[in-house]
Design an enzyme around this catalytic site. Structure first.
Site, PDB file in Angstrom:
ATOM      1  CE  LYS A  23      -1.616   1.631   4.026  1.00  0.00           C
ATOM      2  NZ  LYS A  23      -1.274   3.042   4.284  1.00  0.00           N
ATOM      3  CG  ASN A  24       2.563   2.702   3.578  1.00  0.00           C
ATOM      4  OD1 ASN A  24       1.375   3.010   3.450  1.00  0.00           O
ATOM      5  ND2 ASN A  24       3.130   2.529   4.756  1.00  0.00           N
ATOM      6  CB  CYS A 119      -3.294   6.332  11.424  1.00  0.00           C
ATOM      7  SG  CYS A 119      -3.845   4.939  10.457  1.00  0.00           S
ATOM      8  NE  ARG A 127       0.985  10.270  10.712  1.00  0.00           N
ATOM      9  CZ  ARG A 127       0.719   9.192   9.986  1.00  0.00           C
ATOM     10  NH1 ARG A 127      -0.455   8.631  10.040  1.00  0.00           N
ATOM     11  NH2 ARG A 127       1.632   8.664   9.206  1.00  0.00           N
ATOM     12  CG  ASP A 312       3.253   1.224   9.776  1.00  0.00           C
ATOM     13  OD1 ASP A 312       3.038   2.065  10.662  1.00  0.00           O
ATOM     14  OD2 ASP A 312       3.240   1.502   8.564  1.00  0.00           O
ATOM     15  NE  ARG A 404      -6.534   4.744   5.965  1.00  0.00           N
ATOM     16  CZ  ARG A 404      -5.576   5.213   6.755  1.00  0.00           C
ATOM     17  NH1 ARG A 404      -5.802   5.378   8.033  1.00  0.00           N
ATOM     18  NH2 ARG A 404      -4.405   5.547   6.295  1.00  0.00           N
TER      19      ARG A 404
HETATM   20  C1  UD1 Z   1       5.002   6.575   6.698  1.00  0.00           C
HETATM   21  C2  UD1 Z   1       4.024   5.445   6.491  1.00  0.00           C
HETATM   22  C3  UD1 Z   1       3.495   4.964   7.843  1.00  0.00           C
HETATM   23  C4  UD1 Z   1       4.645   4.606   8.774  1.00  0.00           C
HETATM   24  C5  UD1 Z   1       5.643   5.754   8.854  1.00  0.00           C
HETATM   25  C6  UD1 Z   1       6.892   5.403   9.644  1.00  0.00           C
HETATM   26  C7  UD1 Z   1       3.004   5.922   4.350  1.00  0.00           C
HETATM   27  C8  UD1 Z   1       1.791   6.352   3.605  1.00  0.00           C
HETATM   28  N1  UD1 Z   1       2.915   5.921   5.679  1.00  0.00           N
HETATM   29  O1  UD1 Z   1       4.290   7.646   7.310  1.00  0.00           O
HETATM   30  O2  UD1 Z   1       2.677   3.823   7.608  1.00  0.00           O
HETATM   31  O3  UD1 Z   1       4.138   4.349  10.058  1.00  0.00           O
HETATM   32  O4  UD1 Z   1       6.063   6.140   7.534  1.00  0.00           O
HETATM   33  O5  UD1 Z   1       7.518   4.292   9.086  1.00  0.00           O
HETATM   34  O6  UD1 Z   1       3.996   5.564   3.747  1.00  0.00           O
HETATM   35  N2  UD1 Z   1       7.407  14.129  11.121  1.00  0.00           N
HETATM   36  C9  UD1 Z   1       7.514  15.468  11.423  1.00  0.00           C
HETATM   37  N3  UD1 Z   1       7.361  16.361  10.404  1.00  0.00           N
HETATM   38  C10 UD1 Z   1       7.120  15.984   9.107  1.00  0.00           C
HETATM   39  C11 UD1 Z   1       7.019  14.599   8.817  1.00  0.00           C
HETATM   40  C12 UD1 Z   1       7.166  13.689   9.854  1.00  0.00           C
HETATM   41  O7  UD1 Z   1       7.732  15.850  12.567  1.00  0.00           O
HETATM   42  O8  UD1 Z   1       7.014  16.853   8.229  1.00  0.00           O
HETATM   43  C13 UD1 Z   1       7.551  13.131  12.212  1.00  0.00           C
HETATM   44  C14 UD1 Z   1       6.295  12.289  12.406  1.00  0.00           C
HETATM   45  O9  UD1 Z   1       5.352  12.931  13.233  1.00  0.00           O
HETATM   46  C15 UD1 Z   1       6.856  11.028  13.024  1.00  0.00           C
HETATM   47  C16 UD1 Z   1       8.213  10.890  12.326  1.00  0.00           C
HETATM   48  O10 UD1 Z   1       8.526  12.179  11.816  1.00  0.00           O
HETATM   49  O11 UD1 Z   1       7.048  11.210  14.404  1.00  0.00           O
HETATM   50  C17 UD1 Z   1       8.260   9.897  11.198  1.00  0.00           C
HETATM   51  O12 UD1 Z   1       7.190  10.129  10.295  1.00  0.00           O
HETATM   52  P1  UD1 Z   1       7.277   9.788   8.743  1.00  0.00           P
HETATM   53  O13 UD1 Z   1       8.427   8.862   8.513  1.00  0.00           O
HETATM   54  O14 UD1 Z   1       7.228  11.040   7.975  1.00  0.00           O
HETATM   55  O15 UD1 Z   1       5.947   8.970   8.529  1.00  0.00           O
HETATM   56  P2  UD1 Z   1       4.903   9.114   7.337  1.00  0.00           P
HETATM   57  O16 UD1 Z   1       5.610   9.372   6.066  1.00  0.00           O
HETATM   58  O17 UD1 Z   1       3.805  10.004   7.767  1.00  0.00           O
END
Ligand code: UD1
Length: 424
Positions: A23-24, A119, A127, A312, A404
């Protein structure tokens, strides 16, 4: 709202499970199709709700979408009616909606994109997308935030730059890789996330002529090209679905063959499963896993960026540790608020306490069926797993979370011996 009814405990879990497309990885690749003038064919899409949402978003942006092979293959073609408005009504349920921002600005030099949903994993911190926005600014994107929308533009093409992410982020890395593909000159991205889904995205873009090289473990070099070529790409298998079925086997003394997934991508998870007593045999794109008679405990599992243990899969492994022969703990390093499922597991009899970022888990739980509610995608999988080993009939509500991200979850589980029904 649909619910699952699971009658447990499942005593014989055996057979084969075929893993669906990731999915991701698919979400990022679909967002990447906005960079193309020519048609793109994407194969091995999982049929899950987030993918439908992303395809609806692409349609709303003007892309034409043709389905083949039971909707697992799509041909996406740019039309003359291409728009740059990503509406809240579409992206509110899905975090990955933000991934269209970089491609839209890279290709059309403007975009109005809603803040995304997805989520709730981070407690009060939400987030954020600051890492995405700050890095895009360094490529020349300007933006303003008005009424929940990011109004972004650039003065012509984005311009290559050297960007070091202050924190590792999967989404921000994907966003910047995509935004740099058509930029002027060279971009160097440092401190990148290196999850397999990101490597799948770069392989897809390279298959279309993008000039991307990994020049260090977490450093990616991109030299801008004028346009991308037609391509056909098959999405990698889903490592979280694979991990979920491995846990199912380990939990219930199962004997499963898990197909269509490269086991090299989940070495950390497999080594923990071995420590917990599972018997595992690997071959190309296949995992044979037998659950132990008695699950051993483990001092601590700590979630980390890849190649560490994935956040995850933490909720699913928590269920396994509840059944271990002794106490264990899980420390969550990625998302602070990722313990919402604990309360629901407690309703089934789990004994878990939370101290800061660590869940302390008592072993030897005799799960007893109850009514429980999913709080997010992976939590819903954990509740289903707990239902499988609970005595009696467990009802899991709000399974739209599960839909989802898990394709055909109940059918795949039924095929290997789980008594599970969807109540509509
Ligand atoms: C992606 C995955 C999700 C997985 C996560 C971590 C998808 C669609 N989702 O989510 O399933 O759980 O990676 O492996 O691929 N952060 C910030 N600022 C930002 C972006 C992130 O502070 O602009 C923080 C987040 O709150 C979190 C950490 O960085 O604490 C990691 O998040 P991130 O790796 O960006 O996760 P996603 O890309 O949202």
């Amino acid at each position: 709202m649909d619910k699952f009814s699971i009658t447990g405990p499942c005593r014989v879990m055996r057979g084969e499970v075929s893993i669906s497309g990731s999915k991701n990885a698919a979400l990022a690749i679909l967002a990447g199709t906005l960079l193309f003038d020519k048609p793109v064919i994407i194969e091995n899409l999982p049929r899950v709700r987030d993918i439908d949402t992303m395809l609806n978003l692409l349609k709303s942006l003007g892309s034409s979408i043709q389905f083949f092979d039971n909707k697992k293959t799509v041909k996406i073609t740019k039309t003359k009616k291409q728009k740059q408005f990503a509406s809240y009504s579409i992206v509110k349920t899905m975090r990955a909606g933000i991934l269209v921002l970089g491609p839209l600005v890279a290709k059309y030099h403007k975009s109005i994109s809603s803040f995304p949903g997805g989520c709730v994993l981070n407690g009060n911190s939400g987030r954020p997308i600051d890492l995405h926005l700050e890095a895009l600014k360094k490529l020349g994107m300007k933006y303003e935030i008005k009424k929940g929308y990011i109004h972004a533009k650039s003065n012509g093409k984005l311009k290559g730059n050297v960007i070091k992410f202050p924190q590792i982020s999967v989404g921000a890395t994907e966003q910047l890789v995509m935004a740099s593909i058509l930029a002027k000159g060279k971009t160097i991205l440092k401190n990148c996330a290196i999850e397999p889904e990101i490597k799948d995205l770069t392989k897809f873009l390279i298959s279309a002529g993008a000039n991307i090289k990994w020049i260090g473990k977490r450093t990616c070099q991109i030299i801008g090209v004028n346009s991308l070529n037609e391509t056909k790409y098959s999405v990698m298998g889903d490592r979280i679905e694979t991990g979920t079925f491995c846990v199912a086997a380990a939990l219930s003394k199962g004997d499963l063959v898990i197909k269509n997934f490269d086991p090299k991508l989940i070495k950390t998870e497999l080594s923990i499963l071995k420590k917990l007593g599972a018997n595992i045999k690997l071959s190309k794109n296949r995992i044979k896993i037998k659950g132990p008679q008695k699950i051993k405990n483990i001092k601590n599992i700590t979630t980390k960026e890849y190649e560490g243990f994935p956040t995850d899969l933490a909720p699913q492994f928590m269920v396994l540790l509840c059944k271990a022969n002794g106490n264990s703990s899980i420390t969550e390093n990625i998302f602070q608020g990722r313990f919402l499922h604990v309360m629901e597991l407690q309703r089934l009899g789990a004994r878990i306490s939370i101290e800061n970022r660590t869940a302390k888990i008592e072993g030897n739980t005799n799960f007893m069926a109850a009514e429980v509610m999913s709080s997010d995608l992976r939590a819903s999988a954990a509740l289903v797993l707990a239902g499988i080993v609970s005595k009696g009939k467990t009802i899991v509500s709000r399974i739209y979370h599960c839909d989802r991200g898990y394709e055909n979850f109940e059918n795949k589980l039924r095929k290997i011996g789980v008594k599970i029904k969807r109540l509509r």
